[in-house]
Design a protein around this motif. Sequence first.
Motif, PDB file in Angstrom:
ATOM      1  N   ALA A  30      -2.975   7.693  -1.123  1.00 16.51           N
ATOM      2  CA  ALA A  30      -3.654   6.591  -0.440  1.00 16.51           C
ATOM      3  C   ALA A  30      -4.836   7.109   0.384  1.00 16.51           C
ATOM      4  CB  ALA A  30      -2.666   5.843   0.461  1.00 16.51           C
ATOM      5  N   SER A  34      -1.858   2.544   6.317  1.00 15.66           N
ATOM      6  CA  SER A  34      -2.698   1.369   6.103  1.00 15.66           C
ATOM      7  C   SER A  34      -2.467   0.318   7.184  1.00 15.66           C
ATOM      8  CB  SER A  34      -2.398   0.762   4.725  1.00 15.66           C
ATOM      9  OG  SER A  34      -3.083  -0.464   4.541  1.00 15.66           O
ATOM     10  N   ASN A  51       0.849  -1.185   0.000  1.00 14.32           N
ATOM     11  CA  ASN A  51       0.000   0.000   0.000  1.00 14.32           C
ATOM     12  C   ASN A  51       0.881   1.230   0.000  1.00 14.32           C
ATOM     13  OD1 ASN A  51      -1.750   2.235   1.144  1.00 14.32           O
ATOM     14  ND2 ASN A  51      -3.255   0.573   1.102  1.00 14.32           N
TER      15      ASN A  51
END
Length: 490
Positions: free
Chosen positions: A314, A81, A75
């Motif tokens: 993200a 994450s 990620n």
Amino acid sequence: MSNSRGRGLQAGALGTFDTVVMAVAGSAPAYSLAATTAVLVGAVGLASPAALLYCLIPMLGIALAFSYLSRIDVNAGASYSWVGRTLHPFLGFLSGWALVVSATIFMVAGSLPAGSMTLALFDASLAEDTALSTVVGAGWFVLMLLVVLGGARLTVRAQLVMSGVELALLALFAVLAVLHTGDARPFDWSWLGFGHFDGVSGFASGALIAAFYYWGWDVTSNLSEETRDSRRTTGLAGLIGVGVVFLLFEVFTIAVNVVLSSRQIHANEANVLAVLGEELWPGWGGKLLVVSVMLSTIATLETTLIQVTRSLFAMGRDRTMPSALGRVHRTWNTPWVAVTVVGGVALALFIASNALGTVGDILANAISAIGLQISVYYGLTGLAVVVAYRRMLLKSVAHFVLGGVWPLLGALFMFWVFVESLGELEPAAIAIGIGGLAAGLVPMLWYWRRGSDYYRPAKLDAARTVRADYVPGGRAGEQARGYEGLPTDF
């Protein structure tokens, strides 16, 4: 993790060697030495080499945490994450926010020396002009912004040139330092012990600054979605990067203790490496190391931009920040909205920084503030790996030590440094460090109330992930190939 709402990042753009280069460049050996040595010496004196040595041990634990977690969750947000899927989504967002804020502050802390070092090549007196240094530094920053916008391959090509020259010059001067005579003081092994620290609080202050030295190697994890065989490559590159920069930091910090007097260090707090170079090679040495520092600073601006823009990408993709940040350019496969936003905010901060004082004053407060934020997200990541691998830790001694005990000790060390340092830092550094973290509560609570799926995560469990999620066939099977060569009891 792919971008389910649109185009993804440029998969497979970087190889193993590329990521190792990015890890070393992320820690910015020459820049860290030039900008931070005077701050470290001011905090712990002759114990500077010891602070770097003892901070290495927990830092390796954190690097191991990144390595283990990258094996089970690829990620671009990395700790954002991992922490969110193991400890709690609020803590995960805090980890990502801490990186975003620290990296944004670094845009000022890094660009000012880039400008002053460039000016020093032409006239040493110009380097003390904060306004002019800001203008030149902003020019370098915009150039790196365009390089990062151009894609991962262009980024790493530029990095190979800049870091290659930087490391060659540092290696040359490391040899000259060993051969140097007529030193200010003889080398003393006690510099590597605890005797020169001013108690526990003094040690904590030194460790906080040392954390800033090492910070940046984890850019490899933010590049994981753009790296070939990333489940193994990103973690390995981070560990190699930490080892390489530690050797450089120790050699040059000891050289500063040996060659330069306390007066020389404090009189040249924003340019210590140039003064060292002049002592080691009169005439040419100072300018060559200025070139090294300038290239290192520009190179680490690039890697820091990678970290902050991939983290925001993200967050935008998960809708924990405005979703536009998760958009990817159709041609370059880069998060162009995130790059543009970071560029605008950083340039505004450049202008505001002129009211904060000299280059040296700005650096001292920024370094300490960034150290606080680094301690938060590194510490949380160290805890996250223990939770993610909790059912695997007793499978082997290696898992227990490398995936459990060492990262846990690294995490506890980071939190201890954070707490101890609060009583020692200047109010401005605390305000920047803690205030920057607190500002993240606003977007966190806003997007939590709006129902972002990030706040209802699938828990990250190494045993379940490896045995169930990554099975032969399909996309999951492709990801599972990253596990070839890992212990079979995974």
